[in-house]
Write an enzyme that holds these catalytic residues in place. Structure first.
Site, PDB file in Angstrom:
ATOM      1  N   HIS A   7       0.866  -1.192   0.000  1.00  0.00           N
ATOM      2  CA  HIS A   7       0.000   0.000   0.000  1.00  0.00           C
ATOM      3  C   HIS A   7       0.895   1.231   0.000  1.00  0.00           C
ATOM      4  CE1 HIS A   7      -3.723   2.166   1.943  1.00  0.00           C
ATOM      5  NE2 HIS A   7      -3.037   2.976   1.151  1.00  0.00           N
ATOM      6  N   HIS A   9       1.382   4.966  -2.346  1.00  0.00           N
ATOM      7  CA  HIS A   9       1.025   5.864  -3.451  1.00  0.00           C
ATOM      8  C   HIS A   9       2.307   6.532  -3.921  1.00  0.00           C
ATOM      9  CE1 HIS A   9      -3.301   5.638  -2.338  1.00  0.00           C
ATOM     10  NE2 HIS A   9      -2.783   5.414  -1.136  1.00  0.00           N
ATOM     11  N   HIS A 187      -9.485   1.287  -1.342  1.00  0.00           N
ATOM     12  CA  HIS A 187      -9.406   1.874  -0.008  1.00  0.00           C
ATOM     13  C   HIS A 187     -10.817   1.793   0.578  1.00  0.00           C
ATOM     14  CE1 HIS A 187      -5.589   3.404  -1.307  1.00  0.00           C
ATOM     15  NE2 HIS A 187      -5.417   4.173  -0.248  1.00  0.00           N
ATOM     16  N   GLU A 190     -11.141   3.433   6.098  1.00  0.00           N
ATOM     17  CA  GLU A 190     -10.076   4.295   6.643  1.00  0.00           C
ATOM     18  C   GLU A 190     -10.796   5.377   7.452  1.00  0.00           C
ATOM     19  OE1 GLU A 190      -7.934   6.598   3.699  1.00  0.00           O
ATOM     20  OE2 GLU A 190      -6.341   7.147   5.092  1.00  0.00           O
ATOM     21  N   ASP A 268       1.950   3.936   2.928  1.00  0.00           N
ATOM     22  CA  ASP A 268       0.898   4.784   2.330  1.00  0.00           C
ATOM     23  C   ASP A 268       1.492   5.972   1.557  1.00  0.00           C
ATOM     24  OD1 ASP A 268      -1.722   5.366   1.691  1.00  0.00           O
ATOM     25  OD2 ASP A 268      -2.307   6.060   3.670  1.00  0.00           O
ATOM     26  N   ASP A 269       1.817   7.046   2.270  1.00  0.00           N
ATOM     27  CA  ASP A 269       2.399   8.250   1.645  1.00  0.00           C
ATOM     28  C   ASP A 269       3.587   8.692   2.502  1.00  0.00           C
ATOM     29  OD1 ASP A 269       0.210   8.964  -0.456  1.00  0.00           O
ATOM     30  OD2 ASP A 269      -0.889   8.598   1.395  1.00  0.00           O
TER      31      ASP A 269
HETATM   32  N1  HPA Z   1      -6.485   7.437   1.516  1.00  0.00           N
HETATM   33  C1  HPA Z   1      -7.164   7.767   0.421  1.00  0.00           C
HETATM   34  N2  HPA Z   1      -6.588   8.269  -0.659  1.00  0.00           N
HETATM   35  C2  HPA Z   1      -5.278   8.436  -0.658  1.00  0.00           C
HETATM   36  C3  HPA Z   1      -4.513   8.112   0.440  1.00  0.00           C
HETATM   37  C4  HPA Z   1      -5.151   7.568   1.582  1.00  0.00           C
HETATM   38  O1  HPA Z   1      -4.555   7.237   2.630  1.00  0.00           O
HETATM   39  N3  HPA Z   1      -3.237   8.406   0.123  1.00  0.00           N
HETATM   40  C5  HPA Z   1      -3.236   8.878  -1.134  1.00  0.00           C
HETATM   41  N4  HPA Z   1      -4.466   8.899  -1.615  1.00  0.00           N
HETATM   42 ZN    ZN Z   2      -3.605   4.861   0.633  1.00  0.00          ZN
END
Ligand code: HPA
Ligand code: ZN
Length: 331
Positions: A7, A9, A187, A190, A268-269
């Site tokens: 996971h 991006h 996703h 969350e 994630d990021d």
């Molecule tokens: N959630 C949803 N969209 C996203 C995320 C995330 O954590 N990171 C980058 N786009």
């Molecule tokens: Zn994500």
């Protein structure tokens, strides 16, 4: 310990230093005077406040070289984290809507992925993600643009603002993706409710749920996730930065692992959330008192839940077992 990341991006790996360098190279104005001022803005109160900055930052990415540099910087970092396989998202609509051609985005990322495979044997999968704050029709349009590149795209995802954009909005688009015979993920759970996880599984027929932490609010769903061993690609530092949980000590990762859910650790990021995959492992080990056995299980799960071949999974799991046995002997 070898591991995968499932996971991630690629646009979320844009470090402030590279953002400034690309802004200068491409003559793009950033609304921040310095790298420190930009970093200071990474104080998010929810998913949307992060996404606003993330999409603004992506505006410096214009050429194939930019997408190559971005991806290569990420691959170098995770190679040093003993990540041997990574499955990364890219968000083509973030770029095509600014006038950057699909081919520019795809080819820059693809070249870096191919080089990492050739140089280090670091394998990868590329997942094209649809932005859920846009319409399903816009999803169909970007899918059309992706068709000439499908030989190098391994699956489809769904990301961006979750609340108010339920999986049901994309049921027809994901039907079309299934017909292309590529696996889908989404996703869900969350910021959105557990029902979105159920709908992603049943309406979109996804193979994995990205995040999925709010599944804990629905016992029936939890039973199903354990029974089916549906992977949940958990991102602990992301969840803290986006205020999904108040602190890492209150993060349910360990609880989820103990329940027998198929969870693993992802970043994630990482440029926005304070660390790459090993930073996530270290922070969780301290905050949640993870045992060596837990860490081994998380690494094992990262392979089991990946899209590697069964033979490659078996090879990597045997390697982990070997490292684990040797570790126990040295006490
Ligand atoms: N959630 C949803 N969209 C996203 C995320 C995330 O954590 N990171 C980058 N786009
Ligand atoms: Zn994500």
């Amino acid at each position: 310990m070898p591991k995968t990341e499932l996971h991630l991006h690629i646009e979320g790996t844009l470090e402030p230093e590279l953002m400034f360098a690309l802004a200068q190279r491409n003559h793009v104005n950033l609304p921040y005077a310095s790298i420190d001022e930009l970093r200071a803005a990474y104080d998010f109160h929810n998913l949307q406040s992060f996404l606003d900055l993330y999409y603004a930052g992506a505006a410096v990415l214009l050429t194939e070289q930019d997408f190559y540099d971005l991806t290569w910087a990420y691959l170098q970092k995770v190679h040093s984290n003993h990540v041997v396989h990574t499955e990364i998202f890219f968000d083509p609509q973030t770029h095509t809507l600014r006038g950057v051609p699909f081919a520019t985005v795809y080819q820059g990322i693809r070249q870096a992925l191919d080089e990492a495979q050739a140089q280090w044997g670091l394998s990868s999968r590329l997942i094209m993600s649809f932005l859920r704050h846009l319409t399903e029709q816009e999803g169909f349009e970007i899918l059309e643009q992706a068709l000439p590149f499908l030989h190098g795209i391994d699956g489809f995802g769904l990301d961006s603002s979750e609340k108010g954009h339920p999986p049901a909005k994309f049921e027809q688009l994901f039907k079309r993706c299934q017909a292309l015979n590529l696996p889908c993920v989404a996703h869900a759970g969350e910021e959105g409710p557990a029902e979105y996880v159920l709908d992603a599984l049943h309406l979109l027929k996804v193979k994995r749920i990205d995040h999925g932490v709010r599944s804990l609010e629905n016992d029936q769903l939890l039973k199903q996730l354990v029974a089916d061993q549906t992977p949940l690609t958990v991102c602990p530092l992301s969840n803290i930065r986006l205020k999904v949980f108040p602190s890492l000590k209150q993060h349910p990762l360990k609880q989820m692992l103990d329940m027998g859910l198929m969870v693993m650790i992802n970043s994630d990021d990482p440029a926005y959330f304070g660390g790459y995959v090993n930073d996530n492992f270290k922070a969780c080990t301290t905050a949640l008192n993870l045992s060596d056995q837990d860490i081994v299980q998380l690494a094992r799960n990262s392979f089991i839940a990946s899209w590697l071949s069964d033979a490659e999974k078996a090879r990597q799991l045997a390697k982990i077992d070997q490292i684990w046995q040797a570790w126990k002997l040295t006490g």
